[in-house]
Design a protein around this motif. Sequence first.
Motif, PDB file in Angstrom:
ATOM      1  N   GLU A 148      -4.995   7.596   0.227  1.00  0.00           N
ATOM      2  CA  GLU A 148      -5.029   7.674   1.685  1.00  0.00           C
ATOM      3  C   GLU A 148      -6.446   8.195   2.260  1.00  0.00           C
ATOM      4  N   SER A 167      -0.171   3.285  -3.622  1.00  0.00           N
ATOM      5  CA  SER A 167      -0.182   2.390  -2.473  1.00  0.00           C
ATOM      6  C   SER A 167      -0.701   2.248  -1.129  1.00  0.00           C
ATOM      7  N   CYS A 168      -1.244   3.399  -0.800  1.00  0.00           N
ATOM      8  CA  CYS A 168      -1.981   3.676   0.512  1.00  0.00           C
ATOM      9  C   CYS A 168      -3.362   3.080   0.004  1.00  0.00           C
ATOM     10  N   ARG A 228      -3.309  -0.666   0.019  1.00  0.00           N
ATOM     11  CA  ARG A 228      -3.118  -1.228   1.512  1.00  0.00           C
ATOM     12  C   ARG A 228      -4.612  -1.038   1.987  1.00  0.00           C
TER      13      ARG A 228
END
Lengths: 163, 325
Positions: free
Chosen positions: A23, A50-51, A54
Amino acid sequence: MKIEHALEKENHFELALSGSIDEDAEFNAIPKIQKNLLVVDFSQVTMINSCGIRDWVNWTKTLDSNVQVHIKKCPKFIIDKINILKGFLPAKSLVLSFYTPYYCENCDSEKQYLFERGVHFQEQTADKAAFVDYDLEVLCDQCKTAMSMDVITEKYFNFLGVK
Amino acid sequence: MKVKLWGVRGSLPAPLLPEQQYQKSLTNLKQFHEALSTDPNISPEKFLNSLPSYMSKGFGGHTACIQVQTSEQNIIVDGGSGIRKLGEVLMCGPCGLGRGEVHILMTHFHWDHLIGLPFFVPLFIPGNKIHIYSVQDNAEESVRTLFKKPNFPVPYEALGAEFIYHTLEPRKTVHFNDLKVTPYQLDHPDPCWGYKFEHNNKTFSYCVDTEGTRVSRKELGEDLALYQNVDVMVFDAQYTFLEATEKVNWGHSSAPIGLDIAMREEIKKVYFVHHDPAASDEKIMIAEKQTRDYYKTRLKALKQQEAEFSEVDWEFAIEGTEFEL
Ligand SMILES: [Zn+2]
Ligand SMILES: [Zn+2]
Ligand SMILES: [Zn+2]
């Protein structure tokens, strides 16, 4: 995530990323890609969550439609993501090289062997079947014994279109 | 503090269809048949209780509504279709006698968080007081809209209970007896506010609806507190991770994003809710399996890197889930 280099070469743009893609990754710090070919080197990337996935996917969506993405020296965890996540790479992207784990049953050592496109593998195309050099002899650095491929081949090479 | 999830479906109520009900019964009966061959004395109850609850019961179809209770306070968050059943329970207490005082916190006013209100019976009983709290200052307008003719037969003015509206200040703690509540902004259109509940050194955060577009501590800024020092979090996982990467700006998230936050902030337990109304129980189970694979991969990587981390207990919640903290 660190941008190791972002260089405009004669025919392509070369980008090398390192560290954790999460992130905190700042993809908007990457300069605008003005070439039709972008080559991304993942060899120094240590993790992606997962961030991070994305943010990477969203960033690739901001590229001009004429930019083709080639990625190279992908660690296993990147290939795992490509296999399970349609959309990790934009359409018409190519994997130029990636690491395949090998294991030595004699001395328990592990090794990441770089598979190169055209040498150790080829993705499936309209007129050619996919190819993977399953018989490649990789010797253990410690004991020089032949090592065995340490992946579930149907899963790991799935992105190449192997049957 | 006790929490009950009265509705865990997102966007639209999604009851199990007769054909789905039939298939679920068939699958369970077949498995029971098999179980009998190894243990001829297994009772139907014992067998059903041995299954994961989404197989025996399903995830449930009612939309957003939760209840937070302490010995001194009872608070409802959102008035989705799950609130109807809660209303029936409340009617057995002071609400049934017209002496009830109900406190409803609204995250936002999308239909799935509102449509249960016309069927929340305490509203019709003269004498009851219904307090509605929101950061948005247009709560009354949204509630009145629900009862407008010709959309609902009973006009707002004819509802027996008295409505009292309270506007909350962003990120400012409100005390409800022994329960502290603080609203923080989520990543959702129109906009939406999550709530952090604190009681007896235990903290529960309700993070629905949210896309979780802001994840880094820097991006979250003053809303980071919603995720910090939290024991239990309820998080929006409407989509699978793949769907969420395609549905950018749709306002909903996926479980792996919630897990990334939970792992970083050391949240002990996460319940994933706001299941897609288009998702069958089987599809939600697949999303859960994908999340399990993701979580295992992350743990393995962290162990390999010898990084410090705390494990997170998590599940995809079914309607009616209760927990205490
Ligand atoms: Zn060896
Ligand atoms: Zn919603
Ligand atoms: Zn909403």
